[in-house]
Design a protein around this motif. Sequence first.
Motif, PDB file in Angstrom:
ATOM      1  N   VAL A  86      14.900 -14.603  -8.244  1.00 62.77           N
ATOM      2  CA  VAL A  86      15.914 -14.909  -7.235  1.00 62.77           C
ATOM      3  C   VAL A  86      15.224 -15.292  -5.934  1.00 62.77           C
ATOM      4  N   ASP A  87      14.280 -14.463  -5.522  1.00 60.29           N
ATOM      5  CA  ASP A  87      13.546 -14.653  -4.272  1.00 60.29           C
ATOM      6  C   ASP A  87      12.062 -14.619  -4.601  1.00 60.29           C
ATOM      7  N   THR A  88      11.387 -15.740  -4.442  1.00 62.11           N
ATOM      8  CA  THR A  88       9.981 -15.814  -4.837  1.00 62.11           C
ATOM      9  C   THR A  88       9.064 -15.000  -3.923  1.00 62.11           C
ATOM     10  N   SER A  89       9.586 -14.551  -2.790  1.00 62.89           N
ATOM     11  CA  SER A  89       8.772 -13.714  -1.909  1.00 62.89           C
ATOM     12  C   SER A  89       8.938 -12.231  -2.229  1.00 62.89           C
ATOM     13  N   ALA A 146      10.499 -51.729   1.090  1.00 61.87           N
ATOM     14  CA  ALA A 146      11.022 -52.899   0.377  1.00 61.87           C
ATOM     15  C   ALA A 146      12.345 -53.380   0.973  1.00 61.87           C
ATOM     16  N   ALA A 147      13.085 -52.460   1.598  1.00 65.01           N
ATOM     17  CA  ALA A 147      14.367 -52.817   2.228  1.00 65.01           C
ATOM     18  C   ALA A 147      14.184 -53.360   3.639  1.00 65.01           C
ATOM     19  N   GLY A 148      12.932 -53.538   4.050  1.00 67.56           N
ATOM     20  CA  GLY A 148      12.662 -54.099   5.367  1.00 67.56           C
ATOM     21  C   GLY A 148      12.717 -53.098   6.503  1.00 67.56           C
ATOM     22  N   LYS A 149      12.528 -51.793   6.162  1.00 67.99           N
ATOM     23  CA  LYS A 149      12.637 -50.743   7.175  1.00 67.99           C
ATOM     24  C   LYS A 149      11.282 -50.271   7.713  1.00 67.99           C
ATOM     25  N   ALA A 150      10.210 -50.997   7.401  1.00 67.43           N
ATOM     26  CA  ALA A 150       8.879 -50.537   7.802  1.00 67.43           C
ATOM     27  C   ALA A 150       8.705 -50.472   9.315  1.00 67.43           C
ATOM     28  N   GLY A 151       9.568 -51.137  10.056  1.00 69.11           N
ATOM     29  CA  GLY A 151       9.501 -51.062  11.509  1.00 69.11           C
ATOM     30  C   GLY A 151      10.112 -49.795  12.073  1.00 69.11           C
ATOM     31  N   GLY A 152      10.744 -49.001  11.207  1.00 68.12           N
ATOM     32  CA  GLY A 152      11.353 -47.746  11.640  1.00 68.12           C
ATOM     33  C   GLY A 152      12.529 -47.372  10.766  1.00 68.12           C
ATOM     34  N   ALA A 153      12.477 -46.218  10.174  1.00 68.75           N
ATOM     35  CA  ALA A 153      13.567 -45.724   9.331  1.00 68.75           C
ATOM     36  C   ALA A 153      13.889 -44.297   9.732  1.00 68.75           C
ATOM     37  N   ARG A 154      15.165 -43.936   9.674  1.00 67.43           N
ATOM     38  CA  ARG A 154      15.606 -42.599  10.065  1.00 67.43           C
ATOM     39  C   ARG A 154      16.258 -41.938   8.852  1.00 67.43           C
ATOM     40  N   ILE A 155      15.870 -40.684   8.579  1.00 67.10           N
ATOM     41  CA  ILE A 155      16.362 -40.020   7.377  1.00 67.10           C
ATOM     42  C   ILE A 155      16.823 -38.590   7.675  1.00 67.10           C
ATOM     43  N   TYR A 156      17.657 -38.090   6.758  1.00 70.68           N
ATOM     44  CA  TYR A 156      18.029 -36.680   6.749  1.00 70.68           C
ATOM     45  C   TYR A 156      17.322 -36.017   5.573  1.00 70.68           C
ATOM     46  N   VAL A 157      16.982 -34.737   5.739  1.00 67.18           N
ATOM     47  CA  VAL A 157      16.341 -33.958   4.679  1.00 67.18           C
ATOM     48  C   VAL A 157      17.207 -32.753   4.353  1.00 67.18           C
ATOM     49  N   MET A 158      17.544 -32.615   3.069  1.00 64.76           N
ATOM     50  CA  MET A 158      18.287 -31.446   2.597  1.00 64.76           C
ATOM     51  C   MET A 158      17.342 -30.517   1.852  1.00 64.76           C
ATOM     52  N   MET A 159      17.298 -29.265   2.317  1.00 66.16           N
ATOM     53  CA  MET A 159      16.399 -28.276   1.728  1.00 66.16           C
ATOM     54  C   MET A 159      17.151 -27.332   0.797  1.00 66.16           C
ATOM     55  N   GLY A 160      16.434 -26.783  -0.179  1.00 61.43           N
ATOM     56  CA  GLY A 160      17.002 -25.762  -1.049  1.00 61.43           C
ATOM     57  C   GLY A 160      16.995 -24.409  -0.355  1.00 61.43           C
ATOM     58  N   GLU A 161      17.144 -23.348  -1.130  1.00 63.38           N
ATOM     59  CA  GLU A 161      17.142 -21.997  -0.554  1.00 63.38           C
ATOM     60  C   GLU A 161      15.794 -21.721   0.099  1.00 63.38           C
ATOM     61  N   LEU A 162      15.821 -21.292   1.341  1.00 63.30           N
ATOM     62  CA  LEU A 162      14.584 -21.129   2.095  1.00 63.30           C
ATOM     63  C   LEU A 162      13.737 -19.959   1.609  1.00 63.30           C
ATOM     64  N   SER A 163      14.329 -19.092   0.764  1.00 61.53           N
ATOM     65  CA  SER A 163      13.563 -17.991   0.175  1.00 61.53           C
ATOM     66  C   SER A 163      12.836 -18.433  -1.090  1.00 61.53           C
ATOM     67  N   ILE A 189      15.676 -37.192  11.231  1.00 62.41           N
ATOM     68  CA  ILE A 189      16.692 -36.910  12.249  1.00 62.41           C
ATOM     69  C   ILE A 189      16.989 -35.416  12.283  1.00 62.41           C
ATOM     70  N   ASP A 190      17.188 -34.849  11.086  1.00 59.67           N
ATOM     71  CA  ASP A 190      17.514 -33.424  10.980  1.00 59.67           C
ATOM     72  C   ASP A 190      17.193 -32.974   9.559  1.00 59.67           C
ATOM     73  N   GLU A 191      16.876 -31.703   9.413  1.00 59.64           N
ATOM     74  CA  GLU A 191      16.712 -31.120   8.077  1.00 59.64           C
ATOM     75  C   GLU A 191      17.346 -29.734   8.084  1.00 59.64           C
ATOM     76  N   GLN A 192      18.192 -29.497   7.080  1.00 60.92           N
ATOM     77  CA  GLN A 192      18.886 -28.224   6.962  1.00 60.92           C
ATOM     78  C   GLN A 192      18.995 -27.843   5.497  1.00 60.92           C
ATOM     79  N   THR A 193      19.207 -26.562   5.259  1.00 62.08           N
ATOM     80  CA  THR A 193      19.381 -26.098   3.890  1.00 62.08           C
ATOM     81  C   THR A 193      20.823 -26.288   3.431  1.00 62.08           C
ATOM     82  N   ALA A 194      20.943 -26.669   2.152  1.00 66.00           N
ATOM     83  CA  ALA A 194      22.247 -26.668   1.487  1.00 66.00           C
ATOM     84  C   ALA A 194      22.168 -25.799   0.235  1.00 66.00           C
ATOM     85  N   ASN A 195      21.105 -24.983   0.172  1.00 65.51           N
ATOM     86  CA  ASN A 195      20.982 -23.917  -0.844  1.00 65.51           C
ATOM     87  C   ASN A 195      21.117 -24.414  -2.287  1.00 65.51           C
TER      88      ASN A 195
END
Length: 314
Positions: A86-89, A146-163, A189-195
Motif C-alpha cells: 500500500v505504502d512503499t515507505s 514534431a508538432a512545432g513546439k520546440a520554441g516553447g511548450a507548456r505542460i501539466y503533470v499528473m502524479m500518482g499517490e505520493l506515498s 505549468i503545474d503538477e499535482q497528484t490525482a492518486n
Amino acid sequence: MNKNLIAAGFVSLLSTTAMAETIGVSMALFDDNFLTVLRNGMIEQAEALDGVDVQVEDAQNDVAKQLDQINNFIASGVDAIIVNPVDTSATQAMTDAAAAAGLPLIYVNRQPVNVDTLPDNQAFVASNEIESGTLAAFEGCKLLRAAGKAGGARIYVMMGELSNQAAVQRTKDFHDVIAMDMCNFIEIIDEQTANWSRDEAQDLMTNWLSAAENFDAVFANNDEMAIGAIQAMKAAGIDMADVIVTGVDATQDAMLSMAQGDLDVTVFQDAAGQGAGALDAALKLAAGEDVDQKVYIPFQLVNPANLAGFMAKN
C-alpha cells in the motif's frame, strides 16, 4: 535425449516441488485495473501448477490492514508471502515480521523502501520505473518537437499517490527528461497528484482548465489519470489532436483510447508477467532455492505505430 521427456520431467518436478504449497498474497487494492491483471497473473500461474493454493487478500489501501494480513498469513502457516505494498515507505515492518517468522516474502510491482537491504529469503519483482517515466516523457518530448513546439511548450503533470515509489520515480523521470538539451523547451505549468485515479484526474484537469492557461500536453504517471484528463478535455470541447497526452501501463482502456486517437503515448508494463514472476520466486524461496533479489521485467513503449501488436497480445 528426448527433449519432450526432459520437458515433461521438469514439469513433473515443478508440480512435486510445489505440492501443497500455500502462498499468502496481500494486494494493496482490488479495485484497480492494472492490479487486477497483476493479481490474475498470479492466480493463473498457480492454477497451472498442481497443489499450489494462493490466498489473496485486499488491503483496501490501508497500511495497518496490510500488516495485519501479513501477520495472519504467518499465523496460519503459509509457505511464503507476496505483498503488493500500500505504502512503499512502510515496508520495513512487513520485512521484519516475515523475517522473524523465517518465511520468504516477495514484494511485487511497487518497490519497497528497504529494497537494498532485504534478507536473503526476500525479493522484489517488478519493472524498473526509471524506464517507464523516461520512455513516456521522451516520446512526449519528440511529439511536441514534431508538432512545432520546440520554441516553447507548456505542460501539466499528473502524479500518482505520493506515498508510492513508482509515482515519485516516474515524476523524477519526467523532470530528468525535461532537463535534457533536446527537451528543455518544455515548461511545467503545474503538477499535482490525482492518486492514480481516473475520477480524480478528471476533476483535477477540469480545475486546470478553469484557470484558462495555454498548454500543449499532459504527462500522467499512469493511464487511468491520462484517461481522466482526456475525458475532462473532451467534455470541455478540446480537440485531442491539439494536445499530447502520455500515460504508463498500456491497459486495455488506454490502448482503446489510443486507437480512438485520444491517447498519444503509453508504456507497456507486464502486470501478468510480474504476477507470475512473483509467484515463481515465492515457490522457489519456499523450496529453499536461490532467486535474484531484484527481478526486472522490461517496460516497452507503445504508440500508434506499434499499437496493433500490443492489442493483439491482450
